[in-house]
Enzyme design. Structure first.
Site, PDB file in Angstrom:
ATOM      1  N   THR A   3      17.675  30.644  48.771  1.00 10.88           N
ATOM      2  CA  THR A   3      16.257  31.309  49.037  1.00 10.88           C
ATOM      3  C   THR A   3      15.425  30.226  49.128  1.00 10.88           C
ATOM      4  OG1 THR A   3      14.561  32.917  47.824  1.00 10.88           O
ATOM      5  CG2 THR A   3      15.833  31.019  46.351  1.00 10.88           C
TER       6      THR A   3
ATOM      7  N   MET B  41       5.054  34.349  50.691  1.00 18.16           N
ATOM      8  CA  MET B  41       4.309  35.092  51.544  1.00 18.16           C
ATOM      9  C   MET B  41       2.725  35.139  51.078  1.00 18.16           C
ATOM     10  SD  MET B  41       7.020  38.287  52.066  1.00 18.16           S
ATOM     11  CE  MET B  41       7.644  38.196  50.516  1.00 18.16           C
TER      12      MET B  41
ATOM     13  N   ASP C 104      17.335  34.559  50.667  1.00 19.20           N
ATOM     14  CA  ASP C 104      18.370  35.257  50.229  1.00 19.20           C
ATOM     15  C   ASP C 104      18.090  36.743  50.255  1.00 19.20           C
ATOM     16  OD1 ASP C 104      20.950  35.080  47.934  1.00 19.20           O
ATOM     17  OD2 ASP C 104      19.513  36.684  47.352  1.00 19.20           O
TER      18      ASP C 104
ATOM     19  N   ASP D 200      15.484  39.327  61.024  1.00 19.86           N
ATOM     20  CA  ASP D 200      14.053  39.512  60.461  1.00 19.86           C
ATOM     21  C   ASP D 200      13.280  38.173  61.316  1.00 19.86           C
ATOM     22  OD1 ASP D 200      14.270  41.576  59.183  1.00 19.86           O
ATOM     23  OD2 ASP D 200      14.476  40.465  57.253  1.00 19.86           O
TER      24      ASP D 200
ATOM     25  N   ILE E 289      48.615   5.130  44.149  1.00 15.74           N
ATOM     26  CA  ILE E 289      49.088   6.003  45.452  1.00 15.74           C
ATOM     27  C   ILE E 289      50.460   6.933  45.073  1.00 15.74           C
ATOM     28  CG2 ILE E 289      50.139   5.583  47.610  1.00 15.74           C
ATOM     29  CD1 ILE E 289      48.239   3.342  47.936  1.00 15.74           C
TER      30      ILE E 289
ATOM     31  N   GLY F   4      16.139  36.059  56.423  1.00 16.64           N
ATOM     32  CA  GLY F   4      15.670  34.584  56.088  1.00 16.64           C
ATOM     33  C   GLY F   4      15.919  34.639  54.582  1.00 16.64           C
TER      34      GLY F   4
ATOM     35  N   LYS G 100       8.914  41.908  60.318  1.00 17.01           N
ATOM     36  CA  LYS G 100       7.590  42.425  59.635  1.00 17.01           C
ATOM     37  C   LYS G 100       6.845  41.304  59.446  1.00 17.01           C
ATOM     38  CE  LYS G 100      10.219  45.764  56.834  1.00 17.01           C
ATOM     39  NZ  LYS G 100      11.545  44.913  56.841  1.00 17.01           N
TER      40      LYS G 100
END
EC number: 2.1.1.107
Length: 467
Positions: free
Chosen positions: A331, A383, A303, A248, A23, A301, A270
């Site tokens: 990511t 995707m 990175d 997005d 301490i 969304g 998109k």
């Protein structure tokens, strides 16, 4: 108010710490940070204190406490495990009108050491007056998350221009308004994001009358894979100060809920064969909004620099002289695989990892199949939901075994997460029966086998079934 918060200047001034344990070492560390000249009184020293002594940062009196040791000290801390010694230190210090703190004994203290948020030269002190130190530390922890570490740089930057601002503005009110505009505007953000040379140049231009203080800027922010707890501190701060948000489809509703409530929201998402705005129009939209003097949050969304087309957007911003900053996000490959219990690398299964996209165009997926089927690696496909059957066929056709493990994760890291596992031969049929919907992430490789042991995230069954 039982105590008055004050900040003491202790640089090169003599301070005494009685006690040589763990301490005491923490108290000595605080005094060292303040530049004090510290003497420690204790028969023995904690290893940390012994190291400080060896480096010449403190003095050591290897003895028990004696009142004469207080002579010349401007501040005293007692941190021994002997209550009688602590009382003696307090009594003798108060008799000499020396401020004294006794650890865990507020009744013996004439000052309290607060919990500190250190953004030097900016400091925030939190104290309960010794009544509830744990509560004070909890509050300090919350404040830590609200004040970026770079605020210290902002305070130092202000000190650099303090005299010039005094010369430029004659009244206190004018100076206050000016500094508020600096801290809340582009110059302040440049300092906070590490662009200090650009901030200095802009400040000099403004003070000389050749530059404008109010102009727009763009924040290109990665919103992560969906769970708002995965946002960075900087991302959250910029989300809550933007005038307009251009976002997005892949930004989760939970993350969107944290955007400043009165910000204008512009959706430019998109999806396959359906773009709300072409990419070039999005680029020009960012330029137009910034030229209108707005703080523009470009929220993506994951990175922004990993399959997010962020590079194209900042190219356009640079061509048009628009100030911007980029905030990385987690990511999907990192976040979703972690929440699915699938490590991307593992000593026994995968020594490398490959990220790619699986867009289906004219019924085919154009990828480097030979690279994708190499052994001892993990392949992550963004995707790729619609193209999944073709992806599996092509990987088998190029040499991957039909029984190679593969998983697909829908809306990973959120309460709507669903995971379907199989092999290159079986997964397309399993996914069709499961009725998965985008966004999805595909993970291919032997590491998928580990999910059975490592899966830890369990979304609410009601939410998953409803999704």
């Amino acid at each position: 108010m039982e105590t008055l918060p004050i900040f003491m200047k202790l640089r090169d001034r003599p301070c005494l710490v009685v006690g040589g344990g763990e301490i005491a070492s923490r108290k000595v560390s605080l005094l060292e940070k303040a530049g004090a000249s510290v003497t420690v009184v204790s028969p023995e020293l904690h290893p940390t204190l012994a190291k400080s002594l060896a480096e010449g940062r403190i003095r050591h009196l290897a003895s028990v406490f004696e009142p004469a040791q207080l002579d010349g000290a401007v501040l005293v801390i007692a941190a021994t495990d002997d209550a009688e010694v602590n009382r003696a230190v307090s009594r003798e210090a108060q008799a000499r009108n020396i401020p004294v703190n006794v650890v865990d004994a507020p009744e013996l203290c004439t000052f309290i050491v607060p919990s500190i948020v250190d953004r030097s030269p900016l400091l925030v002190a939190v104290s309960s007056g010794g009544t509830a130190p744990v509560l004070a530390r909890m509050l300090r922890t919350r404040i830590e998350t609200l004040i970026p570490a770079t605020y210290g740089r902002l305070a130092a930057f202000a000190a650099e221009f303090r005299e010039a601002v005094k010369q430029r503005f004659s009244t206190g009110q004018q100076r206050r308004i000016f500094w508020e505009d600096v801290f809340q505007g582009v110059i302040g953000e440049q300092v906070l994001s590490g662009q200090e040379e650009a901030a200095r140049h802009a400040m000099q231009q403004v003070l000389s009358g050749r530059g404008e203080l109010h102009h727009g800027e763009v924040y290109l922010v990665g919103g992560g894979p969906g769970d708002p707890d995965l946002l960075t501190f900087r991302a959250l701060r910029l989300m809550q100060q933007a005038d307009v948000c251009v976002y997005d489809k892949l930004v989760s509703k939970e993350v969107m809920a944290l955007v400043r409530r009165d910000a204008e929201l512009i959706y430019v998402g998109k999806s396959r064969d359906q773009h709300t705005l072409p990419q070039e129009d999005i680029n020009q939209l960012l330029v137009r909004l910034a030229k209108e003097g707005k703080r523009v949050l470009r929220l993506k969304g994951g990175d922004p620099f990993i399959f997010g087309r962020g590079g194209e957007e900042i190219e356009t911003l640079m061509e048009n002289g628009i100030p911007f900053q980029v905030v990385p996000g987690i990511t999907a490959a990192n976040g979703v695989s972690s929440y699915a219990g699938i490590p991307l690398t593992h000593r026994d299964y995968a020594q490398s990892c490959l990220f790619t996209t699986g867009h289906l165009k004219d019924g085919s997926v154009n990828l480097d199949w030979d690279a994708l089927v190499r052994p001892n690696q993990t392949v992550v496909i963004y995707m790729g939901l619609v193209g999944l059957p073709e992806i599996c066929r092509q990987m088998v056709a190029h040499g991957a075994p039909e029984n190679l493990p593969i998983a697909i994760v829908q809306q990973g890291t959120t309460q709507r997460q669903r995971v379907v596992e199989g092999t290159l031969a079986t997964l397309p049929g399993l996914v069709e029966r499961a009725g998965l919907r985008a966004p999805c992430l595909i993970i291919v490789g032997q590491v998928v086998r580990l999910r059975e042991k490592l899966a830890w995230f369990a979304p609410s069954p009601e939410v998953v079934s409803a999704g």
